[in-house]
Write a protein that holds these residues in place. Structure first.
Motif, PDB file in Angstrom:
ATOM      1  N   LEU A   1      50.428  15.613  87.854  1.00  0.00           N
ATOM      2  CA  LEU A   1      50.151  17.006  87.501  1.00  0.00           C
ATOM      3  C   LEU A   1      48.661  17.293  87.332  1.00  0.00           C
ATOM      4  O   LEU A   1      48.265  18.464  87.261  1.00  0.00           O
ATOM      5  CB  LEU A   1      50.882  17.376  86.210  1.00  0.00           C
ATOM      6  CG  LEU A   1      52.391  17.618  86.334  1.00  0.00           C
ATOM      7  CD1 LEU A   1      53.036  17.661  84.958  1.00  0.00           C
ATOM      8  CD2 LEU A   1      52.670  18.915  87.086  1.00  0.00           C
ATOM      9  N   ARG A   2      47.833  16.266  87.252  1.00  0.00           N
ATOM     10  CA  ARG A   2      46.403  16.487  87.047  1.00  0.00           C
ATOM     11  C   ARG A   2      45.838  17.403  88.134  1.00  0.00           C
ATOM     12  O   ARG A   2      46.025  17.156  89.333  1.00  0.00           O
ATOM     13  CB  ARG A   2      45.634  15.167  87.059  1.00  0.00           C
ATOM     14  CG  ARG A   2      45.876  14.271  85.849  1.00  0.00           C
ATOM     15  CD  ARG A   2      45.021  13.016  85.957  1.00  0.00           C
ATOM     16  NE  ARG A   2      45.300  12.027  84.940  1.00  0.00           N
ATOM     17  CZ  ARG A   2      44.732  11.992  83.727  1.00  0.00           C
ATOM     18  NH1 ARG A   2      43.856  12.927  83.405  1.00  0.00           N
ATOM     19  NH2 ARG A   2      45.037  11.035  82.877  1.00  0.00           N
ATOM     20  N   GLY A   3      45.168  18.454  87.692  1.00  0.00           N
ATOM     21  CA  GLY A   3      44.524  19.362  88.632  1.00  0.00           C
ATOM     22  C   GLY A   3      45.458  20.284  89.386  1.00  0.00           C
ATOM     23  O   GLY A   3      45.008  21.044  90.247  1.00  0.00           O
TER      24      GLY A   3
ATOM     25  N   LYS B   1      47.829  21.144  82.258  1.00  0.00           N
ATOM     26  CA  LYS B   1      47.880  22.391  81.484  1.00  0.00           C
ATOM     27  C   LYS B   1      49.135  22.415  80.593  1.00  0.00           C
ATOM     28  O   LYS B   1      50.142  23.037  80.925  1.00  0.00           O
ATOM     29  CB  LYS B   1      47.862  23.603  82.410  1.00  0.00           C
ATOM     30  CG  LYS B   1      46.561  23.781  83.171  1.00  0.00           C
ATOM     31  CD  LYS B   1      46.567  25.076  83.973  1.00  0.00           C
ATOM     32  CE  LYS B   1      46.624  26.293  83.086  1.00  0.00           C
ATOM     33  NZ  LYS B   1      46.492  27.565  83.857  1.00  0.00           N
ATOM     34  N   PHE B   2      49.051  21.732  79.470  1.00  0.00           N
ATOM     35  CA  PHE B   2      50.158  21.738  78.525  1.00  0.00           C
ATOM     36  C   PHE B   2      50.302  23.124  77.903  1.00  0.00           C
ATOM     37  O   PHE B   2      49.317  23.726  77.473  1.00  0.00           O
ATOM     38  CB  PHE B   2      49.932  20.718  77.410  1.00  0.00           C
ATOM     39  CG  PHE B   2      49.855  19.295  77.889  1.00  0.00           C
ATOM     40  CD1 PHE B   2      51.004  18.577  78.169  1.00  0.00           C
ATOM     41  CD2 PHE B   2      48.620  18.676  78.070  1.00  0.00           C
ATOM     42  CE1 PHE B   2      50.933  17.261  78.607  1.00  0.00           C
ATOM     43  CE2 PHE B   2      48.540  17.367  78.509  1.00  0.00           C
ATOM     44  CZ  PHE B   2      49.705  16.653  78.787  1.00  0.00           C
TER      45      PHE B   2
ATOM     46  N   ILE C   1      48.877  13.662  75.283  1.00  0.00           N
ATOM     47  CA  ILE C   1      48.242  14.973  75.422  1.00  0.00           C
ATOM     48  C   ILE C   1      46.745  14.818  75.668  1.00  0.00           C
ATOM     49  O   ILE C   1      46.228  15.220  76.716  1.00  0.00           O
ATOM     50  CB  ILE C   1      48.497  15.853  74.177  1.00  0.00           C
ATOM     51  CG1 ILE C   1      50.005  16.019  73.909  1.00  0.00           C
ATOM     52  CG2 ILE C   1      47.809  17.205  74.362  1.00  0.00           C
ATOM     53  CD1 ILE C   1      50.761  16.755  74.996  1.00  0.00           C
ATOM     54  N   ARG C   2      46.043  14.243  74.720  1.00  0.00           N
ATOM     55  CA  ARG C   2      44.580  14.179  74.816  1.00  0.00           C
ATOM     56  C   ARG C   2      44.121  13.354  76.023  1.00  0.00           C
ATOM     57  O   ARG C   2      43.071  13.658  76.610  1.00  0.00           O
ATOM     58  CB  ARG C   2      43.995  13.610  73.527  1.00  0.00           C
ATOM     59  CG  ARG C   2      44.255  14.481  72.304  1.00  0.00           C
ATOM     60  CD  ARG C   2      43.490  14.012  71.088  1.00  0.00           C
ATOM     61  NE  ARG C   2      42.059  14.211  71.231  1.00  0.00           N
ATOM     62  CZ  ARG C   2      41.172  13.907  70.278  1.00  0.00           C
ATOM     63  NH1 ARG C   2      41.578  13.394  69.122  1.00  0.00           N
ATOM     64  NH2 ARG C   2      39.892  14.113  70.472  1.00  0.00           N
ATOM     65  N   ASN C   3      44.885  12.346  76.391  1.00  0.00           N
ATOM     66  CA  ASN C   3      44.488  11.527  77.541  1.00  0.00           C
ATOM     67  C   ASN C   3      44.614  12.275  78.869  1.00  0.00           C
ATOM     68  O   ASN C   3      44.124  11.792  79.897  1.00  0.00           O
ATOM     69  CB  ASN C   3      45.333  10.251  77.598  1.00  0.00           C
ATOM     70  CG  ASN C   3      44.900   9.223  76.564  1.00  0.00           C
ATOM     71  OD1 ASN C   3      43.913   9.411  75.863  1.00  0.00           O
ATOM     72  ND2 ASN C   3      45.661   8.147  76.436  1.00  0.00           N
ATOM     73  N   TYR C   4      45.271  13.426  78.853  1.00  0.00           N
ATOM     74  CA  TYR C   4      45.482  14.199  80.088  1.00  0.00           C
ATOM     75  C   TYR C   4      44.852  15.588  80.045  1.00  0.00           C
ATOM     76  O   TYR C   4      44.614  16.186  81.089  1.00  0.00           O
ATOM     77  CB  TYR C   4      46.984  14.329  80.379  1.00  0.00           C
ATOM     78  CG  TYR C   4      47.663  13.003  80.597  1.00  0.00           C
ATOM     79  CD1 TYR C   4      47.664  12.411  81.863  1.00  0.00           C
ATOM     80  CD2 TYR C   4      48.282  12.327  79.547  1.00  0.00           C
ATOM     81  CE1 TYR C   4      48.289  11.183  82.073  1.00  0.00           C
ATOM     82  CE2 TYR C   4      48.904  11.100  79.749  1.00  0.00           C
ATOM     83  CZ  TYR C   4      48.902  10.535  81.006  1.00  0.00           C
ATOM     84  OH  TYR C   4      49.511   9.322  81.209  1.00  0.00           O
TER      85      TYR C   4
ATOM     86  N   TYR D   1      56.519  11.122  80.903  1.00  0.00           N
ATOM     87  CA  TYR D   1      56.380  10.109  81.946  1.00  0.00           C
ATOM     88  C   TYR D   1      54.926  10.068  82.421  1.00  0.00           C
ATOM     89  O   TYR D   1      54.421  11.060  82.956  1.00  0.00           O
ATOM     90  CB  TYR D   1      57.278  10.440  83.137  1.00  0.00           C
ATOM     91  CG  TYR D   1      58.760  10.420  82.846  1.00  0.00           C
ATOM     92  CD1 TYR D   1      59.449   9.206  82.729  1.00  0.00           C
ATOM     93  CD2 TYR D   1      59.472  11.608  82.707  1.00  0.00           C
ATOM     94  CE1 TYR D   1      60.803   9.181  82.484  1.00  0.00           C
ATOM     95  CE2 TYR D   1      60.840  11.584  82.450  1.00  0.00           C
ATOM     96  CZ  TYR D   1      61.492  10.375  82.338  1.00  0.00           C
ATOM     97  OH  TYR D   1      62.839  10.361  82.095  1.00  0.00           O
ATOM     98  N   PRO D   2      54.240   8.936  82.263  1.00  0.00           N
ATOM     99  CA  PRO D   2      52.835   8.872  82.699  1.00  0.00           C
ATOM    100  C   PRO D   2      52.651   9.199  84.180  1.00  0.00           C
ATOM    101  O   PRO D   2      51.674   9.853  84.556  1.00  0.00           O
ATOM    102  CB  PRO D   2      52.441   7.421  82.388  1.00  0.00           C
ATOM    103  CG  PRO D   2      53.346   7.024  81.251  1.00  0.00           C
ATOM    104  CD  PRO D   2      54.650   7.705  81.547  1.00  0.00           C
ATOM    105  N   SER D   3      53.589   8.769  85.035  1.00  0.00           N
ATOM    106  CA  SER D   3      53.431   9.030  86.463  1.00  0.00           C
ATOM    107  C   SER D   3      53.525  10.522  86.774  1.00  0.00           C
ATOM    108  O   SER D   3      52.815  11.029  87.655  1.00  0.00           O
ATOM    109  CB  SER D   3      54.481   8.262  87.261  1.00  0.00           C
ATOM    110  OG  SER D   3      55.794   8.602  86.827  1.00  0.00           O
TER     111      SER D   3
END
Length: 367
Positions: free
Chosen positions: A97-99, A138-139, A130-133, A90-92
């Motif tokens: 989750l960023r940061g 933290k995958f 994956i790469r866009n985030y 889910y993009p949202s």
């Protein structure tokens, strides 16, 4: 500096002290270094114990009354939950989750597996999800399919899709940070009792063998969804409720030299025995789901569910009889009750929290 770098640095200091102590003691010139050695040892040991974080929580979204993604991530952080599992990208959720520093298992739906047998499609999936985030998100693992069974139409696509996703991850130079795997359930075992006799069924062997060999070759764990609740309710005449809830006062099953006091350990070690028989004795297992419903079925109550979750959190720090002292990485199912989840009534009542973010149970810590 991340935790890994800190640990490496501390271990380096520890080794330096150790060898210095050995050298000087051999000459009987610096005996006072022994206390320093012990201090360093306990400092490192204490850091590992307090810093270890083995419990995560699955974040299902099959509800029409759930909090926003930002609220969910904030609740993970305020509750001290450092790991999350989601079942599709889910993009949202990924943006929220960023940061956050929350480690993530990201899933690929079974219905999307066939399409990912095309290498270009797998590359696009990794780029978009994956790469866009990365590295803001933290995958930790990519779960290619969930509980696919040997007779399912998707079964033939699991391992090829895993290979293509790994190839795309490798092309992005992320193969050391993100492991590609899949999640199974306990029905692939043909025998699970006693745990030492655990083995995959004949029908499952042709499906699971190439998958576990792939995981073993690439240093990735096998994800297993482990539910003592279903084992207990399916066979209450032979399995006691205390054995399923971690509350048995003593050993219930003696298996050679190993004694089992709870069903969770017995199920997990049965899978380790199955992996040994399949030729991959060192393959690690991550418990990607485990939970207990609070209502909707036999033995489903707030008291039983709270007992199970608290005891599981405390238990996984110490490992199983077969893997003593090795903390179990486990993910509780699930963060919220999901009112749109299909199936039996219990399926809507596995949440640790109500949709209004109020906790259902008194859980002191997830670490």
């Amino acid at each position: 500096m991340d935790n890994t770098e800190i640990s490496i640095e501390l271990v380096s200091h520890f080794l330096f002290i150790f060898f210095s102590m050995a050298f000087f003691n051999a000459k009987n010139t610096k005996p006072f270094l022994a206390p320093i050695f012990l201090l360093g040892f306990f400092f490192i040991s204490g850091l590992e114990l307090t810093g270890a974080q083995s419990v995560g929580v699955c974040n299902g979204r099959l509800g029409n009354n759930l909090p926003s993604d930002g609220e969910v991530v904030a609740l993970y952080k305020s509750s001290g939950i450092g790991r999350m599992r989601i079942y599709e990208p889910y993009p949202s959720t990924l943006d929220a989750l960023r940061g956050s520093n929350i480690e993530l298992i990201i899933g690929i739906l079974n219905s999307n597996l066939q399409g990912l047998t095309d290498a270009a499609a797998a590359t696009t999936w990794v780029q978009n999800n994956i790469r866009n985030y990365w590295p803001d998100v933290k995958f930790k693992y990519i779960a290619v399919g969930n509980e696919v069974h040997p007779g399912d139409s998707e079964a033939q696509y699991v391992q090829p899709a895993m290979q293509n996703i790994l190839n795309a991850i490798t092309a992005a130079n992320l193969q050391d940070q993100i492991k590609v795997t899949t999640a199974i359930d306990t029905t692939l075992l043909g025998n699970s009792f006693p745990p030492s006799a655990g083995s995959f069924s004949d029908s499952a062997s042709s499906y699971i063998t190439p998958i576990i060999n792939f995981l073993n070759n690439n240093g990735a764990p096998l994800l297993v969804n482990v539910y003592p609740y279903f084992s207990y309710t399916g066979n209450p005449s032979q399995i006691s409720l205390p054995y399923a809830l971690f509350t048995s006062p003593g050993v219930v099953v003696q298996d050679g030299s190993l004694g089992y006091q709870n069903l969770f350990d017995a199920l997990l070690d049965a899978h380790y025995s199955a992996l040994e028989k399949a030729g991959v004795p060192n393959l690690k297992i991550v418990v990607s789901e485990s939970g207990w419903p609070s209502e909707g079925g036999d033995a489903a109550s707030v008291d039983n569910a709270g007992t199970y979750y608290n005891n599981l959190i405390n238990h996984v720090k110490g490992g199983t009889p077969k893997k003593q002292g090795q903390a179990i990485e486990a993910y509780l199912f699930a963060m919220f009750d999901e009112n749109q989840k299909g199936g039996a009534a219990i399926e809507q009542h596995f949440g640790l929290f109500l949709p209004n973010k109020q906790p259902k149970y008194q859980i002191s810590t997830f670490g």
